[in-house]
Design a protein around this motif. Structure first.
Motif, PDB file in Angstrom:
ATOM      1  N   GLY A  37       0.808  -1.208   0.000  1.00  0.00           N
ATOM      2  CA  GLY A  37       0.000   0.000   0.000  1.00  0.00           C
ATOM      3  C   GLY A  37       0.840   1.256   0.000  1.00  0.00           C
ATOM      4  N   PHE A  38       0.161   2.383   0.257  1.00  0.00           N
ATOM      5  CA  PHE A  38       0.860   3.665   0.339  1.00  0.00           C
ATOM      6  C   PHE A  38       0.192   4.553   1.377  1.00  0.00           C
ATOM      7  CE2 PHE A  38      -2.436   4.599  -2.796  1.00  0.00           C
ATOM      8  CZ  PHE A  38      -2.904   5.836  -2.376  1.00  0.00           C
ATOM      9  N   TYR A  39       0.922   5.595   1.802  1.00  0.00           N
ATOM     10  CA  TYR A  39       0.432   6.590   2.750  1.00  0.00           C
ATOM     11  C   TYR A  39       0.906   7.945   2.272  1.00  0.00           C
ATOM     12  CZ  TYR A  39       0.259   9.325   7.081  1.00  0.00           C
ATOM     13  OH  TYR A  39       0.036  10.299   8.023  1.00  0.00           O
ATOM     14  N   MET A  52      -4.449   0.402   1.309  1.00  0.00           N
ATOM     15  CA  MET A  52      -3.770  -0.787   1.772  1.00  0.00           C
ATOM     16  C   MET A  52      -4.507  -2.028   1.276  1.00  0.00           C
ATOM     17  SD  MET A  52      -2.658  -1.231   5.745  1.00  0.00           S
ATOM     18  CE  MET A  52      -2.727   0.514   6.030  1.00  0.00           C
ATOM     19  N   ASP A  53      -3.777  -3.023   0.849  1.00  0.00           N
ATOM     20  CA  ASP A  53      -4.358  -4.315   0.474  1.00  0.00           C
ATOM     21  C   ASP A  53      -4.497  -5.119   1.768  1.00  0.00           C
ATOM     22  OD1 ASP A  53      -5.133  -6.715  -0.589  1.00  0.00           O
ATOM     23  OD2 ASP A  53      -3.409  -6.938  -1.927  1.00  0.00           O
ATOM     24  N   MET A  54      -5.672  -5.049   2.393  1.00  0.00           N
ATOM     25  CA  MET A  54      -5.869  -5.651   3.706  1.00  0.00           C
ATOM     26  C   MET A  54      -5.744  -7.171   3.680  1.00  0.00           C
ATOM     27  SD  MET A  54      -5.941  -3.354   5.908  1.00  0.00           S
ATOM     28  CE  MET A  54      -6.348  -4.366   7.302  1.00  0.00           C
ATOM     29  N   ASP A  55      -6.073  -7.814   2.567  1.00  0.00           N
ATOM     30  CA  ASP A  55      -5.904  -9.268   2.491  1.00  0.00           C
ATOM     31  C   ASP A  55      -4.439  -9.641   2.676  1.00  0.00           C
ATOM     32  OD1 ASP A  55      -8.607  -9.639   2.029  1.00  0.00           O
ATOM     33  OD2 ASP A  55      -8.378  -9.650  -0.155  1.00  0.00           O
ATOM     34  N   ARG A  56      -3.551  -8.913   1.995  1.00  0.00           N
ATOM     35  CA  ARG A  56      -2.116  -9.206   2.097  1.00  0.00           C
ATOM     36  C   ARG A  56      -1.553  -8.801   3.461  1.00  0.00           C
ATOM     37  NH1 ARG A  56      -0.595 -13.133  -0.205  1.00  0.00           N
ATOM     38  NH2 ARG A  56       1.547 -12.425  -0.141  1.00  0.00           N
ATOM     39  N   VAL A  57      -2.030  -7.681   4.003  1.00  0.00           N
ATOM     40  CA  VAL A  57      -1.572  -7.257   5.330  1.00  0.00           C
ATOM     41  C   VAL A  57      -1.964  -8.303   6.368  1.00  0.00           C
ATOM     42  CG1 VAL A  57      -1.871  -5.530   7.143  1.00  0.00           C
ATOM     43  CG2 VAL A  57      -1.567  -4.797   4.784  1.00  0.00           C
ATOM     44  N   ASN A  58      -3.201  -8.770   6.319  1.00  0.00           N
ATOM     45  CA  ASN A  58      -3.648  -9.800   7.265  1.00  0.00           C
ATOM     46  C   ASN A  58      -2.857 -11.097   7.091  1.00  0.00           C
ATOM     47  OD1 ASN A  58      -5.553  -8.152   8.484  1.00  0.00           O
ATOM     48  ND2 ASN A  58      -7.135  -8.720   7.018  1.00  0.00           N
ATOM     49  N   TYR A  59      -2.526 -11.443   5.839  1.00  0.00           N
ATOM     50  CA  TYR A  59      -1.706 -12.627   5.583  1.00  0.00           C
ATOM     51  C   TYR A  59      -0.348 -12.484   6.268  1.00  0.00           C
ATOM     52  CZ  TYR A  59       1.583 -15.655   3.182  1.00  0.00           C
ATOM     53  OH  TYR A  59       2.586 -16.554   2.916  1.00  0.00           O
ATOM     54  N   PRO A  67       4.339  -5.077  12.574  1.00  0.00           N
ATOM     55  CA  PRO A  67       4.188  -3.727  12.018  1.00  0.00           C
ATOM     56  C   PRO A  67       4.870  -2.692  12.909  1.00  0.00           C
ATOM     57  CG  PRO A  67       2.181  -4.374  13.120  1.00  0.00           C
ATOM     58  CD  PRO A  67       3.114  -5.564  13.185  1.00  0.00           C
ATOM     59  N   THR A  68       5.349  -1.616  12.305  1.00  0.00           N
ATOM     60  CA  THR A  68       5.874  -0.509  13.090  1.00  0.00           C
ATOM     61  C   THR A  68       4.690   0.223  13.723  1.00  0.00           C
ATOM     62  OG1 THR A  68       5.810   0.982  11.195  1.00  0.00           O
ATOM     63  CG2 THR A  68       7.872  -0.218  11.574  1.00  0.00           C
ATOM     64  N   GLU A  69       4.959   1.145  14.620  1.00  0.00           N
ATOM     65  CA  GLU A  69       3.881   1.877  15.301  1.00  0.00           C
ATOM     66  C   GLU A  69       3.008   2.636  14.310  1.00  0.00           C
ATOM     67  OE1 GLU A  69       5.293   4.368  18.449  1.00  0.00           O
ATOM     68  OE2 GLU A  69       6.504   2.757  19.310  1.00  0.00           O
ATOM     69  N   SER A  70       3.640   3.303  13.343  1.00  0.00           N
ATOM     70  CA  SER A  70       2.872   4.091  12.375  1.00  0.00           C
ATOM     71  C   SER A  70       2.047   3.193  11.460  1.00  0.00           C
ATOM     72  CB  SER A  70       3.792   4.999  11.564  1.00  0.00           C
ATOM     73  OG  SER A  70       4.824   4.249  10.988  1.00  0.00           O
ATOM     74  N   VAL A  71       2.578   2.058  11.059  1.00  0.00           N
ATOM     75  CA  VAL A  71       1.831   1.135  10.215  1.00  0.00           C
ATOM     76  C   VAL A  71       0.692   0.508  11.013  1.00  0.00           C
ATOM     77  CG1 VAL A  71       1.952  -1.031   8.921  1.00  0.00           C
ATOM     78  CG2 VAL A  71       3.723   0.698   8.637  1.00  0.00           C
ATOM     79  N   ALA A  72       0.917   0.206  12.274  1.00  0.00           N
ATOM     80  CA  ALA A  72      -0.148  -0.353  13.115  1.00  0.00           C
ATOM     81  C   ALA A  72      -1.306   0.641  13.229  1.00  0.00           C
ATOM     82  CB  ALA A  72       0.399  -0.705  14.489  1.00  0.00           C
ATOM     83  N   ARG A  73      -0.993   1.929  13.336  1.00  0.00           N
ATOM     84  CA  ARG A  73      -2.029   2.954  13.399  1.00  0.00           C
ATOM     85  C   ARG A  73      -2.812   3.008  12.090  1.00  0.00           C
ATOM     86  NH1 ARG A  73      -1.892   7.930  11.456  1.00  0.00           N
ATOM     87  NH2 ARG A  73       0.344   7.845  11.148  1.00  0.00           N
ATOM     88  N   LEU A  74      -2.120   2.913  10.952  1.00  0.00           N
ATOM     89  CA  LEU A  74      -2.786   2.928   9.648  1.00  0.00           C
ATOM     90  C   LEU A  74      -3.652   1.680   9.445  1.00  0.00           C
ATOM     91  CD1 LEU A  74       0.084   4.278   7.389  1.00  0.00           C
ATOM     92  CD2 LEU A  74      -1.995   5.472   8.056  1.00  0.00           C
ATOM     93  N   VAL A  75      -3.174   0.531   9.914  1.00  0.00           N
ATOM     94  CA  VAL A  75      -3.958  -0.704   9.799  1.00  0.00           C
ATOM     95  C   VAL A  75      -5.236  -0.575  10.627  1.00  0.00           C
ATOM     96  CG1 VAL A  75      -3.993  -3.163  10.419  1.00  0.00           C
ATOM     97  CG2 VAL A  75      -2.006  -2.195   9.256  1.00  0.00           C
ATOM     98  N   LYS A  76      -5.117  -0.002  11.799  1.00  0.00           N
ATOM     99  CA  LYS A  76      -6.290   0.195  12.659  1.00  0.00           C
ATOM    100  C   LYS A  76      -7.307   1.120  11.977  1.00  0.00           C
ATOM    101  CE  LYS A  76      -7.393   1.505  17.393  1.00  0.00           C
ATOM    102  NZ  LYS A  76      -6.848   2.011  18.665  1.00  0.00           N
ATOM    103  N   GLN A  77      -6.825   2.191  11.351  1.00  0.00           N
ATOM    104  CA  GLN A  77      -7.715   3.099  10.619  1.00  0.00           C
ATOM    105  C   GLN A  77      -8.369   2.394   9.437  1.00  0.00           C
ATOM    106  OE1 GLN A  77      -5.531   6.538   9.355  1.00  0.00           O
ATOM    107  NE2 GLN A  77      -5.584   7.502  11.361  1.00  0.00           N
ATOM    108  N   ALA A  78      -7.610   1.566   8.731  1.00  0.00           N
ATOM    109  CA  ALA A  78      -8.149   0.855   7.564  1.00  0.00           C
ATOM    110  C   ALA A  78      -9.218  -0.137   7.988  1.00  0.00           C
ATOM    111  CB  ALA A  78      -7.022   0.148   6.824  1.00  0.00           C
ATOM    112  N   LYS A  79      -9.034  -0.792   9.130  1.00  0.00           N
ATOM    113  CA  LYS A  79     -10.036  -1.739   9.614  1.00  0.00           C
ATOM    114  C   LYS A  79     -11.316  -1.025  10.025  1.00  0.00           C
ATOM    115  CE  LYS A  79      -7.026  -5.497  10.929  1.00  0.00           C
ATOM    116  NZ  LYS A  79      -6.510  -6.352  12.004  1.00  0.00           N
ATOM    117  N   LYS A  80     -11.190   0.181  10.557  1.00  0.00           N
ATOM    118  CA  LYS A  80     -12.381   0.972  10.894  1.00  0.00           C
ATOM    119  C   LYS A  80     -13.127   1.397   9.626  1.00  0.00           C
ATOM    120  CE  LYS A  80     -11.171   3.164  15.263  1.00  0.00           C
ATOM    121  NZ  LYS A  80     -10.897   4.461  15.903  1.00  0.00           N
ATOM    122  N   ALA A  81     -12.396   1.781   8.601  1.00  0.00           N
ATOM    123  CA  ALA A  81     -12.993   2.285   7.360  1.00  0.00           C
ATOM    124  C   ALA A  81     -13.530   1.153   6.485  1.00  0.00           C
ATOM    125  CB  ALA A  81     -11.971   3.088   6.573  1.00  0.00           C
ATOM    126  N   GLN A  82     -13.039  -0.061   6.676  1.00  0.00           N
ATOM    127  CA  GLN A  82     -13.436  -1.171   5.828  1.00  0.00           C
ATOM    128  C   GLN A  82     -14.933  -1.494   5.896  1.00  0.00           C
ATOM    129  OE1 GLN A  82     -11.190  -4.741   6.534  1.00  0.00           O
ATOM    130  NE2 GLN A  82     -11.077  -5.179   4.354  1.00  0.00           N
TER     131      GLN A  82
END
Length: 87
Positions: A37-39, A52-59, A67-82
């Motif tokens: 993905g990108f930010y 973010m390609d959540m399928d690949r991130v979850n894999y 994940p780093t702290e910043s990526v963990a924050r982005l993953v959390k945001q993506a899961k909320k928006a999904q």
């Protein structure tokens, strides 16, 4: 160890980050396993702030990638928006 981290790109004063899966021993902007993905922290108007390609991130998370702290924050945001995107 495999990590999910940001790799900086873009020009001076206009950062753009790719979300990469990489070996922790590789340089920040160096060799990576997969780009998931990108930010874009300076996105304006209709430009997406991140994608973010959540399928690949979850894999990769299931495989033990850290994940780093910043990526963990982005993953959390993506899961909320999904759920909003699916509705």
């Amino acid at each position: 160890m495999v990590v999910i981290r940001l790799a900086r790109s873009g020009s001076k004063k206009r950062p753009f980050y790719y979300i990469n899966v990489a070996d922790s021993r590789m340089p920040r902007d160096g060799r990576f396993i997969e780009r998931v993905g990108f930010y874009n922290p300076v996105a304006r108007g209709a430009e997406p702030e991140f994608r973010m390609d959540m399928d690949r991130v979850n894999y990769w998370l299931a495989c033990g990638a850290q994940p780093t702290e910043s990526v963990a924050r982005l993953v959390k945001q993506a899961k909320k928006a999904q759920p909003e995107a699916q509705a």
